[in-house]
Design a protein around this motif. Structure first.
Motif, mmCIF file in Angstrom:
data_model
loop_
_atom_site.group_PDB
_atom_site.id
_atom_site.type_symbol
_atom_site.label_atom_id
_atom_site.label_comp_id
_atom_site.label_asym_id
_atom_site.label_seq_id
_atom_site.Cartn_x
_atom_site.Cartn_y
_atom_site.Cartn_z
ATOM 1 N N ILE A 75 0.843 -1.206 0.000
ATOM 2 C CA ILE A 75 0.000 0.000 0.000
ATOM 3 C C ILE A 75 0.872 1.248 0.000
ATOM 4 O O ILE A 75 0.602 2.200 -0.732
ATOM 5 N N LEU A 76 1.933 1.248 0.786
ATOM 6 C CA LEU A 76 2.854 2.382 0.817
ATOM 7 C C LEU A 76 3.479 2.594 -0.561
ATOM 8 O O LEU A 76 3.548 3.731 -1.047
ATOM 9 N N PHE A 77 3.909 1.519 -1.226
ATOM 10 C CA PHE A 77 4.461 1.618 -2.581
ATOM 11 C C PHE A 77 3.432 2.206 -3.538
ATOM 12 O O PHE A 77 3.771 3.037 -4.378
ATOM 13 N N LEU A 78 2.183 1.769 -3.424
ATOM 14 C CA LEU A 78 1.129 2.253 -4.312
ATOM 15 C C LEU A 78 0.878 3.751 -4.099
ATOM 16 O O LEU A 78 0.768 4.516 -5.060
ATOM 17 N N VAL A 79 0.821 4.177 -2.849
ATOM 18 C CA VAL A 79 0.586 5.593 -2.542
ATOM 19 C C VAL A 79 1.737 6.452 -3.081
ATOM 20 O O VAL A 79 1.510 7.491 -3.718
ATOM 21 N N ILE A 80 2.972 6.025 -2.835
ATOM 22 C CA ILE A 80 4.129 6.774 -3.337
ATOM 23 C C ILE A 80 4.114 6.798 -4.860
ATOM 24 O O ILE A 80 4.396 7.837 -5.479
ATOM 25 N N ASN A 81 3.759 5.688 -5.477
ATOM 26 C CA ASN A 81 3.718 5.589 -6.930
ATOM 27 C C ASN A 81 2.696 6.557 -7.523
ATOM 28 O O ASN A 81 2.984 7.284 -8.473
ATOM 29 N N VAL A 82 1.501 6.578 -6.960
ATOM 30 C CA VAL A 82 0.452 7.475 -7.460
ATOM 31 C C VAL A 82 0.861 8.935 -7.248
ATOM 32 O O VAL A 82 0.689 9.778 -8.139
ATOM 33 N N ALA A 83 1.431 9.240 -6.085
ATOM 34 C CA ALA A 83 1.863 10.613 -5.802
ATOM 35 C C ALA A 83 2.933 11.068 -6.794
ATOM 36 O O ALA A 83 2.879 12.203 -7.296
ATOM 37 N N CYS A 84 3.883 10.197 -7.099
ATOM 38 C CA CYS A 84 4.937 10.547 -8.066
ATOM 39 C C CYS A 84 4.371 10.716 -9.471
ATOM 40 O O CYS A 84 4.805 11.597 -10.216
ATOM 41 N N ALA A 85 3.403 9.883 -9.843
ATOM 42 C CA ALA A 85 2.784 10.001 -11.167
ATOM 43 C C ALA A 85 2.034 11.326 -11.292
ATOM 44 O O ALA A 85 2.156 12.028 -12.302
ATOM 45 N N VAL A 86 1.281 11.680 -10.265
ATOM 46 C CA VAL A 86 0.551 12.956 -10.277
ATOM 47 C C VAL A 86 1.531 14.120 -10.318
ATOM 48 O O VAL A 86 1.335 15.094 -11.062
ATOM 49 N N LEU A 87 2.600 14.036 -9.547
ATOM 50 C CA LEU A 87 3.611 15.089 -9.524
ATOM 51 C C LEU A 87 4.296 15.218 -10.882
ATOM 52 O O LEU A 87 4.531 16.333 -11.362
ATOM 53 N N ALA A 88 4.594 14.096 -11.531
ATOM 54 C CA ALA A 88 5.232 14.129 -12.857
ATOM 55 C C ALA A 88 4.345 14.826 -13.874
ATOM 56 O O ALA A 88 4.824 15.633 -14.684
ATOM 57 N N ILE A 89 3.062 14.541 -13.835
ATOM 58 C CA ILE A 89 2.127 15.191 -14.758
ATOM 59 C C ILE A 89 1.952 16.662 -14.375
ATOM 60 O O ILE A 89 1.919 17.546 -15.224
ATOM 61 N N GLY A 90 1.855 16.926 -13.061
ATOM 62 C CA GLY A 90 1.679 18.295 -12.581
ATOM 63 C C GLY A 90 2.835 19.203 -12.941
ATOM 64 O O GLY A 90 2.634 20.397 -13.218
ATOM 65 N N ILE A 91 4.047 18.683 -12.947
ATOM 66 C CA ILE A 91 5.229 19.484 -13.292
ATOM 67 C C ILE A 91 5.078 20.084 -14.687
ATOM 68 O O ILE A 91 5.463 21.225 -14.927
ATOM 69 N N LEU A 92 4.507 19.325 -15.590
ATOM 70 C CA LEU A 92 4.359 19.805 -16.968
ATOM 71 C C LEU A 92 3.396 20.981 -17.086
ATOM 72 O O LEU A 92 3.502 21.782 -18.009
ATOM 73 N N PHE A 93 2.442 21.092 -16.162
ATOM 74 C CA PHE A 93 1.420 22.130 -16.265
ATOM 75 C C PHE A 93 1.638 23.318 -15.328
ATOM 76 O O PHE A 93 0.833 24.235 -15.306
ATOM 77 N N LYS B 153 11.255 21.419 -16.931
ATOM 78 C CA LYS B 153 10.026 20.703 -16.575
ATOM 79 C C LYS B 153 9.988 19.318 -17.219
ATOM 80 O O LYS B 153 9.597 18.343 -16.586
ATOM 81 N N LEU B 154 10.424 19.264 -18.489
ATOM 82 C CA LEU B 154 10.446 17.989 -19.196
ATOM 83 C C LEU B 154 11.420 17.013 -18.528
ATOM 84 O O LEU B 154 11.080 15.844 -18.323
ATOM 85 N N ILE B 155 12.591 17.482 -18.171
ATOM 86 C CA ILE B 155 13.579 16.624 -17.499
ATOM 87 C C ILE B 155 13.028 16.121 -16.170
ATOM 88 O O ILE B 155 13.135 14.934 -15.834
ATOM 89 N N GLY B 156 12.400 17.015 -15.393
ATOM 90 C CA GLY B 156 11.808 16.619 -14.108
ATOM 91 C C GLY B 156 10.706 15.583 -14.284
ATOM 92 O O GLY B 156 10.630 14.597 -13.537
ATOM 93 N N ALA B 157 9.852 15.789 -15.283
ATOM 94 C CA ALA B 157 8.747 14.858 -15.536
ATOM 95 C C ALA B 157 9.283 13.495 -16.001
ATOM 96 O O ALA B 157 8.780 12.457 -15.576
#
Length: 182
Positions: free
Chosen positions: A26-44, A53-57
């Motif tokens: 569950i901890l892995f899943l939460v961290i994974n989802v948070a990182c995915a949202v952050l990666a997409i959020g960086i672009l916007f 931004k592209l390098i960070g994403a």
């Protein structure tokens, strides 16, 4: 856990990964989802360098792929081996996808070895004289035509003892006794 399928001149092996603790997954899943949202959020995010931004994403996206792969392996992972006189095949199966097949065609020699995880740098021959310790874990290693193919799945004493019952099947396929060595 080891599951074996014996057919004439062919052995199928499946080494299942013991699923990780549910809290860990569950901890892995939460961290994974948070990182995915952050990666997409960086672009916007307004402002800043588009290249930055592209390098960070991309960096966070690669981390998400790594975490996803680890989560799937620790939940559904298994190694699948198909061993016959015509080929030695290994596949890592993550439940939702599989790695590319690794095939050694027409193996001339197959030897069975093991690694005691307390001594990870030592590869020892697997034969009927081996005594396994109750509180240790082991990894099975296939030596195919001089190349070592170690399993990444840890096995307990009982599983190794059950695996030892397959030695005669390997001897039938390869025509020599691994158990006579060492």
């Amino acid at each position: 856990m080891i599951h074996a399928t014996i057919k004439p001149n062919e052995i199928g092996l499946e080494f299942k990964v013991k699923p990780a603790n549910i809290i860990f997954r569950i901890l892995f899943l939460v961290i994974n989802v948070a990182c995915a949202v952050l990666a997409i959020g960086i672009l916007f995010v307004p402002g800043g360098s588009p290249f930055g931004k592209l390098i960070g994403a991309v960096f966070l996206g690669a981390f998400v792929v790594f975490l996803s792969r680890s989560l799937l392996w620790n939940s559904f992972g298994r190694e699948v081996y198909e061993i016959s006189a015509s080929e030695f095949t290994s596949i890592n199966d993550y439940g939702w996808y599989k790695d590319k097949k690794k095939v050694t065609p027409l193996p001339q020699n197959l030897e069975l070895h093991y690694i005691d995880t307390e001594y990870p740098q030592t590869i020892s021959p697997l034969n009927e004289n081996v005594v396994f310790q109750k509180k240790r874990e082991y990894k099975i290693v296939f030596k195919v035509d001089g190349m070592f193919h170690p399993s990444v799945v840890d096995q307990k004493k009982e599983e190794m003892e059950n695996f030892m019952k397959l030695l005669p099947e390997f001897q039938k396929i390869y025509g020599h006794a691994e158990s006579d060595k060492g």
